[in-house]
Design a protein around this motif. Structure first.
Motif, PDB file in Angstrom:
ATOM      1  N   TYR A 237       0.834  -1.210   0.000  1.00 41.95           N
ATOM      2  CA  TYR A 237       0.000   0.000   0.000  1.00 41.95           C
ATOM      3  C   TYR A 237       0.871   1.263   0.000  1.00 41.95           C
ATOM      4  N   PHE A 238       1.990   1.195   0.720  1.00 46.08           N
ATOM      5  CA  PHE A 238       2.884   2.362   0.799  1.00 46.08           C
ATOM      6  C   PHE A 238       3.415   2.711  -0.585  1.00 46.08           C
ATOM      7  N   TYR A 239       3.891   1.715  -1.321  1.00 44.28           N
ATOM      8  CA  TYR A 239       4.457   1.980  -2.650  1.00 44.28           C
ATOM      9  C   TYR A 239       3.385   2.415  -3.638  1.00 44.28           C
ATOM     10  N   GLN A 240       2.118   2.069  -3.363  1.00 46.10           N
ATOM     11  CA  GLN A 240       1.030   2.581  -4.199  1.00 46.10           C
ATOM     12  C   GLN A 240       0.649   4.013  -3.819  1.00 46.10           C
ATOM     13  N   LYS A 241       1.275   4.519  -2.758  1.00 42.73           N
ATOM     14  CA  LYS A 241       0.987   5.841  -2.202  1.00 42.73           C
ATOM     15  C   LYS A 241      -0.422   5.896  -1.606  1.00 42.73           C
ATOM     16  N   ASP A 242      -0.939   4.730  -1.235  1.00 43.11           N
ATOM     17  CA  ASP A 242      -2.206   4.665  -0.521  1.00 43.11           C
ATOM     18  C   ASP A 242      -1.868   4.670   0.978  1.00 43.11           C
ATOM     19  N   TYR A 243      -1.482   5.855   1.476  1.00 43.76           N
ATOM     20  CA  TYR A 243      -0.938   5.943   2.830  1.00 43.76           C
ATOM     21  C   TYR A 243      -1.994   5.677   3.907  1.00 43.76           C
ATOM     22  N   ARG A 244      -3.262   5.933   3.602  1.00 43.47           N
ATOM     23  CA  ARG A 244      -4.308   5.656   4.587  1.00 43.47           C
ATOM     24  C   ARG A 244      -4.390   4.158   4.870  1.00 43.47           C
ATOM     25  N   ARG A 245      -4.455   3.338   3.813  1.00 44.46           N
ATOM     26  CA  ARG A 245      -4.541   1.894   4.017  1.00 44.46           C
ATOM     27  C   ARG A 245      -3.225   1.344   4.558  1.00 44.46           C
ATOM     28  N   ALA A 246      -2.103   1.954   4.162  1.00 45.65           N
ATOM     29  CA  ALA A 246      -0.815   1.517   4.706  1.00 45.65           C
ATOM     30  C   ALA A 246      -0.776   1.756   6.214  1.00 45.65           C
ATOM     31  N   LEU A 247      -1.262   2.937   6.652  1.00 41.81           N
ATOM     32  CA  LEU A 247      -1.276   3.246   8.083  1.00 41.81           C
ATOM     33  C   LEU A 247      -2.193   2.276   8.830  1.00 41.81           C
ATOM     34  N   GLU A 248      -3.355   1.986   8.277  1.00 41.99           N
ATOM     35  CA  GLU A 248      -4.269   1.038   8.918  1.00 41.99           C
ATOM     36  C   GLU A 248      -3.614  -0.329   9.078  1.00 41.99           C
ATOM     37  N   THR A 249      -2.889  -0.764   8.047  1.00 41.14           N
ATOM     38  CA  THR A 249      -2.268  -2.090   8.086  1.00 41.14           C
ATOM     39  C   THR A 249      -1.168  -2.146   9.137  1.00 41.14           C
ATOM     40  N   PHE A 250      -0.326  -1.108   9.215  1.00 39.22           N
ATOM     41  CA  PHE A 250       0.774  -1.140  10.178  1.00 39.22           C
ATOM     42  C   PHE A 250       0.283  -0.898  11.615  1.00 39.22           C
ATOM     43  N   LEU A 251      -0.781  -0.144  11.785  1.00 38.44           N
ATOM     44  CA  LEU A 251      -1.365  -0.028  13.124  1.00 38.44           C
ATOM     45  C   LEU A 251      -1.971  -1.364  13.559  1.00 38.44           C
ATOM     46  N   ARG A 252      -2.541  -2.089  12.604  1.00 39.57           N
ATOM     47  CA  ARG A 252      -3.037  -3.436  12.906  1.00 39.57           C
ATOM     48  C   ARG A 252      -1.883  -4.342  13.309  1.00 39.57           C
ATOM     49  N   LEU A 253      -0.753  -4.234  12.608  1.00 39.05           N
ATOM     50  CA  LEU A 253       0.425  -5.029  12.956  1.00 39.05           C
ATOM     51  C   LEU A 253       0.961  -4.637  14.328  1.00 39.05           C
ATOM     52  N   ASP A 254       0.998  -3.328  14.601  1.00 43.49           N
ATOM     53  CA  ASP A 254       1.491  -2.854  15.896  1.00 43.49           C
ATOM     54  C   ASP A 254       0.625  -3.409  17.033  1.00 43.49           C
ATOM     55  N   THR A 255      -0.684  -3.413  16.845  1.00 37.83           N
ATOM     56  CA  THR A 255      -1.594  -3.973  17.859  1.00 37.83           C
ATOM     57  C   THR A 255      -1.373  -5.472  18.013  1.00 37.83           C
ATOM     58  N   PHE A 256      -1.184  -6.154  16.901  1.00 41.56           N
ATOM     59  CA  PHE A 256      -0.953  -7.603  16.928  1.00 41.56           C
ATOM     60  C   PHE A 256       0.303  -7.944  17.741  1.00 41.56           C
ATOM     61  N   LEU A 257       1.363  -7.131  17.602  1.00 47.23           N
ATOM     62  CA  LEU A 257       2.631  -7.422  18.268  1.00 47.23           C
ATOM     63  C   LEU A 257       2.598  -7.134  19.769  1.00 47.23           C
ATOM     64  N   LEU A 258       1.567  -6.430  20.241  1.00 48.38           N
ATOM     65  CA  LEU A 258       1.469  -6.170  21.681  1.00 48.38           C
ATOM     66  C   LEU A 258       1.398  -7.464  22.485  1.00 48.38           C
ATOM     67  N   ALA A 259       0.898  -8.528  21.868  1.00 45.71           N
ATOM     68  CA  ALA A 259       0.777  -9.808  22.568  1.00 45.71           C
ATOM     69  C   ALA A 259       2.099 -10.579  22.592  1.00 45.71           C
ATOM     70  N   TYR A 260       3.128 -10.049  21.908  1.00 47.50           N
ATOM     71  CA  TYR A 260       4.413 -10.757  21.814  1.00 47.50           C
ATOM     72  C   TYR A 260       5.557  -9.786  22.121  1.00 47.50           C
ATOM     73  N   PRO A 261       5.702  -9.368  23.382  1.00 45.68           N
ATOM     74  CA  PRO A 261       6.709  -8.348  23.737  1.00 45.68           C
ATOM     75  C   PRO A 261       8.140  -8.809  23.510  1.00 45.68           C
ATOM     76  N   ASP A 262       8.396 -10.134  23.422  1.00 48.61           N
ATOM     77  CA  ASP A 262       9.762 -10.601  23.203  1.00 48.61           C
ATOM     78  C   ASP A 262      10.193 -10.470  21.741  1.00 48.61           C
ATOM     79  N   MET A 263       9.282 -10.136  20.855  1.00 51.87           N
ATOM     80  CA  MET A 263       9.628  -9.952  19.441  1.00 51.87           C
ATOM     81  C   MET A 263      10.099  -8.512  19.223  1.00 51.87           C
ATOM     82  N   GLU A 264      11.199  -8.155  19.879  1.00 48.66           N
ATOM     83  CA  GLU A 264      11.669  -6.770  19.869  1.00 48.66           C
ATOM     84  C   GLU A 264      12.045  -6.300  18.470  1.00 48.66           C
TER      85      GLU A 264
END
Length: 664
Positions: A237-264
């Protein structure tokens, strides 16, 4: 945007039990594999330690060392990866073959290849080790080992920049998975890897097809599969310059990683991508703390130069958005753009540099960065065309194979039905099939030859289209400078050069006389910038008919251009400069030498990727030599005269009997 290689699928396939070897080691390996998938690293560490203590022999012990290598990847203990892999390889060297030892060697080669791809980027090393893994997999690995090795090799090709080979190898791996009826989860890294290759090529139509296939397998993904999918899809999405969907995807990833704090490592990698998007959305205050945190984390680790290079670009962009031109310029000088940057990083850095130069009203540098950005973008587009040609051929060959298999099956069925009653009819059918097969092979050969001619023509047109504007820009710059300084202008010579250059660019081959005439005009224009002590001479041996000697157009001109640009222009303006073109005939070939008394070119001291012309010469010669018994060749090196003068020598050798026709 930083792309991520995460081929930790070797964890799963490398730890599955063998049905033919139902031993306690296999049972423990399976438990460890299941624990990796559920991210139960405490159990993994405990099981490996117990396995080492209770190992019945050295083979069993080193099996658990390999499991530790996988754990080191999970916990980012990168030095331990290499040390342990080398210890296993040292143990296995010289040992007699066994299935277990061969499997351990496959895993070690995959681990080293992964290390040199993801953490300490080294193109030659990552390809070497992944090819070695494929070799051991072919030697004695099972089908899953082969599948994984092909997938890792495809990813190594992608990170090495050979995108067409990457896509073809991924498709071969998918075909292998189909043939062995692999479990559905095995397709996850294959689909995501192929999709990421298309993302790199900016072919977003194809990348969406494979990302959607991957998305449908979400419920089968491991933790790391999901990280890889979300991270790479966000990049798309980032390379398509669709920054809104790119931000949604990476915020989803950031939330997902909260359950795995050892994955620094993964957490900070996600933050690096988030800060990039915030900068694109002109939200510097959101990006600032993320950049500082990531610089501290990745800078302290000492690994992954790719990530650090990207973070430096973010620092520059942040300074620019803050209006701190001094800080931006200091960072650009401290971390300069390099030609060996990966394409994604290079495009992002060049995009910043051209915008920064424009903001400072430094239009000369802005123009130079714009040209470099366009050239790199063009190379990606050329790679995409090349890959589509290769894919078309591969699909044709696959369809032809399926057609042939269907014909064989039909023939067998017809033979079984008619063998007792219609022997004569069966004989006739066999004859028809033979004739059809002969005809089909002839057609295949004709299509392959047509495809080869098309590829040659496309590459030649691309080469000329990239070189000719370069000449024109240089010439116009010289004329503009001459007028500004009040010096006499040679617009007549320039016009003649441009007219003849246009004529040469429209043909594949020319005579040596036409080539030398063009060089005379070119030197007349370029020579004005070399000072009054510039001397140019052309020497043709007696008996050589310049009208009879043929060669690819603009080939010798490239040597002359490099001699001036990378040799004579490096010398002081008041120094003596000599450029000589010599034409001789001996040993059944024409020898064309371009000599200059400048320093050796950069390409002789480690490589200069900006010298597009020499790469074009090598490419043209390679394509033409494939159709000739006696090869044409060129050399680039130094020379020393009896009087002690040193300089650079470019040599082109053209056999007397040489076929320049690519259509026969």
């Amino acid at each position: 945007m930083v792309a991520l290689l995460l081929w930790l699928v070797l964890i799963g396939s490398g730890c599955t039990s063998r049905k033919s070897e139902a031993t306690s080691i296999d049972a423990i390996n399976q438990e460890i594999a299941d624990s990796f998938r559920t991210h139960n690293l405490d159990f993994v560490k405990q099981a490996i330690s117990q396995g080492k203590r209770e190992a019945r022999d050295s083979d069993a012990y080193y099996n658990f060392v390999v499991q530790d290598i996988i754990r080191y990847f999970y916990t980012a203990q990168l030095d331990s990866v290499l040390l342990s892999a080398d210890s296993v390889i040292h143990y296995l060297s010289g040992k007699p073959y066994s299935k277990l030892r061969n499997d351990l060697m496959i895993k070690c080669m995959q681990a080293k290849g992964l290390y040199y791809t993801q953490y300490a980027f080294h193109a030659d090393s990552m390809l070497f080790y992944q090819k070695e893994a494929c070799r051991y997999a072919e030697r004695g690995g099972d089908e899953n080992d082969r599948l994984l090795s092909y997938a890792n090799l495809a990813d190594a090709y992608k990170f090495g920049g050979d995108l067409s080979m990457s896509a073809m190898t991924y498709r071969q791996a998918i075909a292998l998975a189909d043939s062995i009826q692999a479990d559905t989860a095995s397709y996850i890294p294959l689909y995501s890897g192929l999709a990421a290759t298309y993302t790199t090529l900016r072919d977003f139509g194809q990348s969406k097809i494979w990302w959607d296939k991957c998305d449908r397998l979400w419920n089968l993904m491991t933790v790391y599969d999901r990280f890889n999918y979300l991270n790479s899809r966000g990049n798309d999405y980032f390379y398509q310059k669709d920054y809104r969907r790119a931000l949604e995807t990476f915020l989803r990833l950031d939330t997902f990683l909260l359950a795995y704090p050892d994955m620094e490592w993964e957490i900070h990698f996600c933050k690096a991508n988030l800060s990039d998007i915030y900068l694109k959305l002109h939200q510097p205050e959101q990006a600032r703390p993320l950049i500082a945190e990531n610089l501290a984390y990745f800078g302290a680790s000492g690994y992954n130069e790719m990530v650090m290079s990207h973070l430096h670009t973010q620092q520059m962009e942040l300074a620019l958005q803050d209006g701190d031109f001094g800080q931006a310029e200091a960072l650009a000088a401290r971390y300069p753009y390099r030609d060996d940057m990966r394409s994604e990083q290079g495009l992002l850095r060049l995009d910043f540099l051209r915008r920064f130069a424009g903001a400072k009203h430094d239009w000369k540098k802005a123009f130079e960065y714009e040209k470099a950005y366009t050239s790199l973008s063009d190379s990606l587009r050329s790679e995409r065309v090349r890959m589509k040609i290769a894919e078309t051929r591969m699909r044709y060959e696959r369809d032809a194979t399926i057609l042939n298999q269907n014909l064989v099956i039909s023939d067998k069925e017809a033979e079984l039905m008619r063998i007792y009653a219609l022997l004569a009819g069966v004989t006739a059918i066999v004859l028809v099939l033979i004739l059809f097969n002969v005809y089909r092979r002839k057609r295949v050969k004709q299509r392959e030859e047509q495809m080869l001619r098309r590829i040659v023509t496309m590459k030649m047109e691309n080469a000329r289209n990239r070189i000719t504007p370069h000449f024109i820009y240089n010439a116009l710059n010289h004329e503009l400078l001459a007028r500004q300084e009040g010096r006499p202008s040679s617009l007549g010579v320039l016009v003649d050069m441009l007219r003849q250059g246009q004529s040469l660019a429209s043909v594949f081959c020319t005579t040596l006389r036409e080539e030398l005439n063009f060089i005379d005009l070119y030197v007349a224009v370029e020579g004005e910038s070399l000072g009054e002590k510039f001397e140019y001479r052309v020497s043709v041996a007696e008996g050589i008919d310049l009208n009879a000697v043929r060669l690819p157009s603009m080939m010798v001109q490239i040597f002359v251009e490099n001699a001036i640009k990378h040799g004579l222009k490096k010398k002081p303006l008041d120094a003596e400069k000599r450029l000589t073109v010599q034409v001789n005939h001996r040993d059944g070939a024409i020898y064309i030498e371009v000599l200059n008394n400048g320093p050796l070119p950069v390409v002789q001291r480690g490589g200069d990727k900006s010298q597009v012309g020499l790469r074009v010469v090598a490419q043209i010669i390679q394509l033409l030599n494939a159709r000739n018994k006696q090869p044409m060749r060129f050399e680039l090196g130094g020379y020393r005269t009896p009087e002690g003068e040193e300089g650079c020598r470019a040599l082109l050798v053209i056999p007397d009997v040489y076929n320049f026709d690519i259509n026969d």
